[in-house]
Motif scaffolding. Structure first.
Motif, PDB file in Angstrom:
ATOM      1  N   LYS A  35       0.844  -1.201   0.000  1.00 21.16           N
ATOM      2  CA  LYS A  35       0.000   0.000   0.000  1.00 21.16           C
ATOM      3  C   LYS A  35       0.881   1.253   0.000  1.00 21.16           C
ATOM      4  O   LYS A  35       1.815   1.358   0.784  1.00 21.16           O
ATOM      5  N   PRO A  36       0.563   2.208  -0.887  1.00 21.39           N
ATOM      6  CA  PRO A  36       1.349   3.451  -0.942  1.00 21.39           C
ATOM      7  C   PRO A  36       1.268   4.221   0.375  1.00 21.39           C
ATOM      8  O   PRO A  36       0.210   4.308   0.991  1.00 21.39           O
ATOM      9  N   GLU A  37       2.413   4.748   0.811  1.00 23.11           N
ATOM     10  CA  GLU A  37       2.459   5.521   2.054  1.00 23.11           C
ATOM     11  C   GLU A  37       2.035   6.961   1.825  1.00 23.11           C
ATOM     12  O   GLU A  37       1.555   7.626   2.734  1.00 23.11           O
ATOM     13  N   LYS A  38       2.240   7.464   0.621  1.00 27.72           N
ATOM     14  CA  LYS A  38       1.889   8.848   0.302  1.00 27.72           C
ATOM     15  C   LYS A  38       0.767   8.849  -0.721  1.00 27.72           C
ATOM     16  O   LYS A  38       0.714   7.994  -1.603  1.00 27.72           O
ATOM     17  N   LYS A  39      -0.092   9.846  -0.602  1.00 25.39           N
ATOM     18  CA  LYS A  39      -1.199   9.980  -1.552  1.00 25.39           C
ATOM     19  C   LYS A  39      -0.758  10.672  -2.840  1.00 25.39           C
ATOM     20  O   LYS A  39      -1.264  10.405  -3.908  1.00 25.39           O
ATOM     21  N   LYS A  40       0.188  11.604  -2.712  1.00 24.49           N
ATOM     22  CA  LYS A  40       0.673  12.354  -3.867  1.00 24.49           C
ATOM     23  C   LYS A  40       2.191  12.358  -3.880  1.00 24.49           C
ATOM     24  O   LYS A  40       2.830  12.390  -2.842  1.00 24.49           O
ATOM     25  N   LEU A  41       2.736  12.341  -5.078  1.00 24.45           N
ATOM     26  CA  LEU A  41       4.176  12.480  -5.254  1.00 24.45           C
ATOM     27  C   LEU A  41       4.460  13.815  -5.914  1.00 24.45           C
ATOM     28  O   LEU A  41       3.766  14.227  -6.844  1.00 24.45           O
ATOM     29  N   LYS A  42       5.469  14.483  -5.430  1.00 28.08           N
ATOM     30  CA  LYS A  42       5.874  15.747  -6.039  1.00 28.08           C
ATOM     31  C   LYS A  42       6.954  15.437  -7.071  1.00 28.08           C
ATOM     32  O   LYS A  42       8.005  14.890  -6.737  1.00 28.08           O
ATOM     33  N   ILE A  43       6.655  15.761  -8.303  1.00 23.06           N
ATOM     34  CA  ILE A  43       7.587  15.506  -9.395  1.00 23.06           C
ATOM     35  C   ILE A  43       8.099  16.835  -9.921  1.00 23.06           C
ATOM     36  O   ILE A  43       7.315  17.705 -10.309  1.00 23.06           O
ATOM     37  N   VAL A  44       9.396  16.999  -9.901  1.00 22.63           N
ATOM     38  CA  VAL A  44      10.025  18.225 -10.367  1.00 22.63           C
ATOM     39  C   VAL A  44      10.510  17.996 -11.796  1.00 22.63           C
ATOM     40  O   VAL A  44      11.297  17.087 -12.055  1.00 22.63           O
ATOM     41  N   LYS A  45      10.016  18.818 -12.706  1.00 21.72           N
ATOM     42  CA  LYS A  45      10.443  18.711 -14.095  1.00 21.72           C
ATOM     43  C   LYS A  45      11.697  19.542 -14.300  1.00 21.72           C
ATOM     44  O   LYS A  45      11.764  20.698 -13.902  1.00 21.72           O
ATOM     45  N   VAL A  46      12.684  18.923 -14.902  1.00 20.87           N
ATOM     46  CA  VAL A  46      13.929  19.622 -15.209  1.00 20.87           C
ATOM     47  C   VAL A  46      14.064  19.647 -16.728  1.00 20.87           C
ATOM     48  O   VAL A  46      14.039  18.606 -17.374  1.00 20.87           O
ATOM     49  N   LYS A  47      14.168  20.832 -17.267  1.00 20.36           N
ATOM     50  CA  LYS A  47      14.312  20.959 -18.716  1.00 20.36           C
ATOM     51  C   LYS A  47      15.769  21.210 -19.053  1.00 20.36           C
ATOM     52  O   LYS A  47      16.325  22.241 -18.722  1.00 20.36           O
TER      53      LYS A  47
END
Length: 169
Positions: A35-47
Motif C-alpha cells: 500500500k502506498p504511504e503517500k497519496k501524492k508524489l511531487k515531481i520536479v520537471k527539469v528541462k
C-alpha cells in the motif's frame, strides 16, 4: 515447413493486449501487497537540452527500432539489424575496446547456443513431430488443451533453456 517471416507487428498484434492486461494485474497486485504511504508524489520537471552525443544516440536508437519494426518491408533480419547500433556507436567513437571487453560474453553465448539449439530442433523436424503429437489429442476441451500446453511448456523449459524453447517457432 513454415519459413514465413514473423515480424515485429505479428508479435505486437498478439502480445500487446496480453501485455496491457498483465501490467494492469501487476499494478493491482503491487497496490494490494504494498500500500502506498503517500497519496501524492511531487515531481520536479527539469528541462535540459540534449547535447550532440545524446541526440546521436537517440537517432541511432530510433533507426534501430524502425528497422526492427519494418523487417517485413526491407527483408533485413532482426539479428542483422541488431548489429546496426553496435557498428554505428563504435564508428562514432561512443563505444571503444574497453566497452567491448565489459560485455557479458557467457550470457551471450548461452543465449546464442539456445537459439542455435532451437533452430537445430526445427531443422531436423523434431518440432513438427511434437506438433503432430499435440494435434493427436485435439479432442480435449479448451481447458484441457491449455492445461496440457502449460504442462508441456513447463516440462520443456525444465530440460532446455527458455531461449531454445522460444526459438522453436
Amino acid at each position: 515447413a513454415h519459413d514465413a517471416v514473423f515480424g515485429f507487428f505479428d508479435w505486437f498484434y498478439r502480445g500487446f493486449p496480453f501485455m496491457i492486461i498483465m501490467i494492469l494485474i501487476g499494478w493491482i497486485v503491487l497496490l494490494v501487497l504494498f500500500k502506498p504511504e503517500k497519496k501524492k508524489l511531487k515531481i520536479v520537471k527539469v528541462k535540459e537540452k540534449l547535447h550532440s552525443d545524446q541526440k546521436l544516440v537517440l537517432l541511432i536508437f530510433a533507426v534501430t527500432i524502425i528497422l526492427w519494426m519494418t523487417e517485413k518491408f526491407h527483408g533485413i533480419s532482426s539479428a542483422n539489424v541488431s548489429l546496426v547500433p553496435i557498428v554505428l556507436l563504435y564508428a562514432f567513437g561512443m563505444l571503444g575496446f574497453k566497452d567491448f571487453a565489459k560485455v557479458d560474453w557467457e550470457s551471450l553465448i548461452l543465449v546464442g547456443g539456445g537459439l542455435a539449439l532451437g533452430y537445430g530442433i526445427h531443422a531436423v523436424g523434431l518440432d513438427s513431430h511434437v506438433v503432430s503429437v499435440i494435434k493427436g489429442v485435439s479432442s480435449l476441451s479448451a481447458f484441457g488443451f491449455f492445461l496440457m500446453m502449460g504442462i508441456i511448456g513447463i516440462l520443456l523449459t525444465i530440460f532446455i533453456s527458455n531461449t531454445t524453447a522460444a526459438a522453436l517457432y
